[in-house]
Design a protein around this motif. Sequence first.
Motif, PDB file in Angstrom:
ATOM      1  N   ASP A  95       0.965  -1.262  -0.002  1.00 36.64           N
ATOM      2  CA  ASP A  95       0.025  -0.179   0.080  1.00 36.64           C
ATOM      3  C   ASP A  95       0.917   1.090  -0.117  1.00 36.64           C
ATOM      4  O   ASP A  95       0.230   2.270  -0.310  1.00 36.64           O
ATOM      5  CB  ASP A  95      -1.008   0.239   1.328  1.00 36.64           C
ATOM      6  N   GLY A  96       1.998   1.135   0.110  1.00 31.91           N
ATOM      7  CA  GLY A  96       3.066   2.360   0.221  1.00 31.91           C
ATOM      8  C   GLY A  96       4.509   1.919   0.374  1.00 31.91           C
ATOM      9  O   GLY A  96       4.756   0.814   0.937  1.00 31.91           O
ATOM     10  N   ILE A  97       5.470   2.806   0.125  1.00 31.96           N
ATOM     11  CA  ILE A  97       6.781   2.497   0.468  1.00 31.96           C
ATOM     12  C   ILE A  97       7.169   3.699   1.254  1.00 31.96           C
ATOM     13  O   ILE A  97       7.131   4.854   1.085  1.00 31.96           O
ATOM     14  CB  ILE A  97       7.434   2.841  -0.895  1.00 31.96           C
ATOM     15  N   ALA A  98       7.938   3.330   2.485  1.00 31.36           N
ATOM     16  CA  ALA A  98       8.747   4.254   3.377  1.00 31.36           C
ATOM     17  C   ALA A  98      10.124   3.923   3.338  1.00 31.36           C
ATOM     18  O   ALA A  98      10.647   2.932   3.298  1.00 31.36           O
ATOM     19  CB  ALA A  98       7.957   4.005   4.659  1.00 31.36           C
ATOM     20  N   ALA A  99      10.623   5.274   3.467  1.00 35.86           N
ATOM     21  CA  ALA A  99      12.327   4.955   3.483  1.00 35.86           C
ATOM     22  C   ALA A  99      12.930   6.259   4.392  1.00 35.86           C
ATOM     23  O   ALA A  99      12.232   7.202   4.430  1.00 35.86           O
ATOM     24  CB  ALA A  99      12.748   5.375   2.215  1.00 35.86           C
ATOM     25  N   THR A 100      13.873   5.957   5.303  1.00 34.30           N
ATOM     26  CA  THR A 100      14.608   6.959   5.889  1.00 34.30           C
ATOM     27  C   THR A 100      15.055   8.198   5.035  1.00 34.30           C
ATOM     28  O   THR A 100      15.610   7.892   3.887  1.00 34.30           O
ATOM     29  CB  THR A 100      15.685   6.349   6.398  1.00 34.30           C
ATOM     30  N   ALA A 101      14.586   9.432   5.389  1.00 36.45           N
ATOM     31  CA  ALA A 101      15.084  10.387   4.595  1.00 36.45           C
ATOM     32  C   ALA A 101      15.902  11.496   5.414  1.00 36.45           C
ATOM     33  O   ALA A 101      16.508  12.258   5.018  1.00 36.45           O
ATOM     34  CB  ALA A 101      13.952  11.282   4.073  1.00 36.45           C
ATOM     35  N   GLY A 102      16.464  10.786   6.702  1.00 39.20           N
ATOM     36  CA  GLY A 102      17.358  11.644   7.365  1.00 39.20           C
ATOM     37  C   GLY A 102      17.001  11.451   8.908  1.00 39.20           C
ATOM     38  O   GLY A 102      15.770  10.675   9.197  1.00 39.20           O
ATOM     39  N   PRO A 103      17.631  11.551   9.788  1.00 33.50           N
ATOM     40  CA  PRO A 103      19.061  12.079   9.795  1.00 33.50           C
ATOM     41  C   PRO A 103      19.970  11.006   9.614  1.00 33.50           C
ATOM     42  O   PRO A 103      19.420   9.972   9.682  1.00 33.50           O
ATOM     43  CB  PRO A 103      19.269  12.845  11.018  1.00 33.50           C
ATOM     44  N   GLY A 104      21.161  11.174   9.053  1.00 35.09           N
ATOM     45  CA  GLY A 104      22.061   9.773   8.887  1.00 35.09           C
ATOM     46  C   GLY A 104      23.247  10.418   7.962  1.00 35.09           C
ATOM     47  O   GLY A 104      23.347  11.561   7.529  1.00 35.09           O
ATOM     48  N   ALA A 138       7.541   3.861 -10.202  1.00 40.07           N
ATOM     49  CA  ALA A 138       7.121   2.739 -11.275  1.00 40.07           C
ATOM     50  C   ALA A 138       5.856   2.140 -10.892  1.00 40.07           C
ATOM     51  O   ALA A 138       5.282   1.559 -11.488  1.00 40.07           O
ATOM     52  CB  ALA A 138       8.365   1.834 -11.160  1.00 40.07           C
ATOM     53  N   ARG A 139       5.516   1.909  -9.568  1.00 45.09           N
ATOM     54  CA  ARG A 139       4.369   1.189  -9.119  1.00 45.09           C
ATOM     55  C   ARG A 139       3.215   1.957  -8.940  1.00 45.09           C
ATOM     56  O   ARG A 139       2.005   1.508  -8.572  1.00 45.09           O
ATOM     57  CB  ARG A 139       4.619   0.285  -7.941  1.00 45.09           C
ATOM     58  N   GLY A 140       3.224   3.071  -8.702  1.00 48.70           N
ATOM     59  CA  GLY A 140       2.079   4.263  -8.551  1.00 48.70           C
ATOM     60  C   GLY A 140       1.954   4.046  -7.156  1.00 48.70           C
ATOM     61  O   GLY A 140       0.498   4.055  -6.879  1.00 48.70           O
ATOM     62  N   LEU A 141       2.825   3.960  -6.159  1.00 49.82           N
ATOM     63  CA  LEU A 141       2.501   3.723  -4.604  1.00 49.82           C
ATOM     64  C   LEU A 141       2.681   5.087  -4.007  1.00 49.82           C
ATOM     65  O   LEU A 141       3.717   5.644  -4.284  1.00 49.82           O
ATOM     66  CB  LEU A 141       3.225   2.762  -4.254  1.00 49.82           C
ATOM     67  N   PRO A 142       1.958   5.477  -3.020  1.00 47.69           N
ATOM     68  CA  PRO A 142       2.306   6.374  -2.015  1.00 47.69           C
ATOM     69  C   PRO A 142       3.657   6.520  -1.520  1.00 47.69           C
ATOM     70  O   PRO A 142       4.291   5.256  -1.206  1.00 47.69           O
ATOM     71  CB  PRO A 142       1.452   6.306  -0.914  1.00 47.69           C
ATOM     72  N   PHE A 143       4.442   7.445  -1.464  1.00 44.96           N
ATOM     73  CA  PHE A 143       5.879   7.495  -0.778  1.00 44.96           C
ATOM     74  C   PHE A 143       5.674   8.203   0.469  1.00 44.96           C
ATOM     75  O   PHE A 143       5.226   9.224   0.508  1.00 44.96           O
ATOM     76  CB  PHE A 143       6.742   8.000  -1.999  1.00 44.96           C
ATOM     77  N   ILE A 144       6.512   7.781   1.423  1.00 49.93           N
ATOM     78  CA  ILE A 144       6.505   8.256   2.768  1.00 49.93           C
ATOM     79  C   ILE A 144       8.236   8.688   3.121  1.00 49.93           C
ATOM     80  O   ILE A 144       8.674   7.408   3.351  1.00 49.93           O
ATOM     81  CB  ILE A 144       6.008   7.488   4.140  1.00 49.93           C
TER      82      ILE A 144
END
Length: 356
Positions: free
Chosen positions: A79-88, A106-112
Motif C-alpha cells: 500500500d506504500g513505500i517508506a524510506a529513511t530520509a534523514g538524519p544520517g 514505477a508502481r504508482g504507490l504512495p511514498f513516505i
Amino acid sequence: MTILGIETSCDETAAAVVRRPAGGGRGEILSNAVFSQIEAHAPFGGVVPEIAARAHVEHLDGLIARALRDAGTDFAGLDGIAATAGPGLIGGVIVGLMTAKGIAAARGLPFIAVNHLEGHALTARLTDDLPFPYLLLLVSGGHSQLLVVEGVGRYRRLGTTIDDAVGEAFDKVAKLMGLGYPGGPAVERIAREGDGARFALPRPMLGREGCDFSFSGLKTAVRQLAEAHAPLSEEDKADIAAAFQIAVADVLSDRCENAMAAANDIIPPGHRRLVVAGGVAANMVLRERLMVSAHAFGYEFVVPPLKLCTDNGAMIAWAGAERMALGLTDPIDTGPRARWPLDPDAAPARGAGVKA
C-alpha cells in the motif's frame, strides 16, 4: 495497510514489510531483513561513510527482494513505500531514498519520507500498542535525547546531549582500549567480568537541574585512566569498562528521573510510561537500571525487543504506516536530510549544535 520500509542511514542496510491494522493497534512484522556492515567497518574502528554508501548500493536490492519474499507478497501487495530520509550519513540516506522513490514511481504507490529518529520513537507502538503520550529516552550512536511523544510528528524535547551522544562514548571507549567495533556490545561484554568499583569516574550533569546530557568529560576521564595504567591488562580493561558502564547508568537514570518529574505536568496518570529506544537500549545493564528508576517514579517501563533496538527496516515501515494512516505522504522530490530534529521548535541546546 502493508508498507515496505527501507533503512540506510548508517551501517545497516535493511528492508522490512509491516502490516498495520485498519483500526490501529499493534502492528505485525511480516519480514525484517538486515545486512550488517560490521565486518567492513571493523578494521577502521568506526563507520566509514563512503564504504557504508557503497555497501548499501550493493545489498539493498537483494534485501528488498528477500523482505518481499519472506513476507509472502510482492510490490502489487503493498500500500506504500517508506524510506529513511534523514538524519544520517547523507550518502547512505540517498541510496535508500532514491530506491524507494523509484519503486513508488514505477508502481504508482504512495511514498513516505521517514525521520529515522521517529522510527525509533514509534517502535513501542508497533510492539506494545502504546497510546500517546509517553516519555521517550532515545539513546543511539548519534543522539541522546529525552522527549515527550505527543503524537505522530509531535515531539516535545525535554533534554539533549550538549556534546557527545552516549553511543558515541561507548564506541570511543571501546576503541581506546582496543575492544573492537561496534563499541557498545564490546564494552558490555567485557564489563561482565570487571569490578566496577575499582576505578572512580565522573558522572557529568549528575544532580543538576534539567534533562540535558554530557558524556565528553566521562570519555576523557576514561582515556586518562587508560593512559595512567598502560599497558592495560585484560583485568584493567574489564574493570574500566565496568566502571564506565555504571557511570553511564547513573547519568541516564538521574536524567530520566528529572524528565519523569517534569513530564508529570504533561503526561496524565494512566499514560505514564518510560520508553527507551535506539541502539544503546540493547544494553541489559542500562535497561535494568532504568527500569528501577521508572518504577520508583510510578512509570511503566517499555523497551523494544533487542533486534528492534538497532537500526532496522521494520521501524521505518511502521513509522510510514503511522503517517500514512493520518494521510501524511510525501512528494517524490523530497530531499535527503543529514540533520532532522524531532522537535524543530525546541530552543537551541547549549553546546549541542548539530546534535540537538
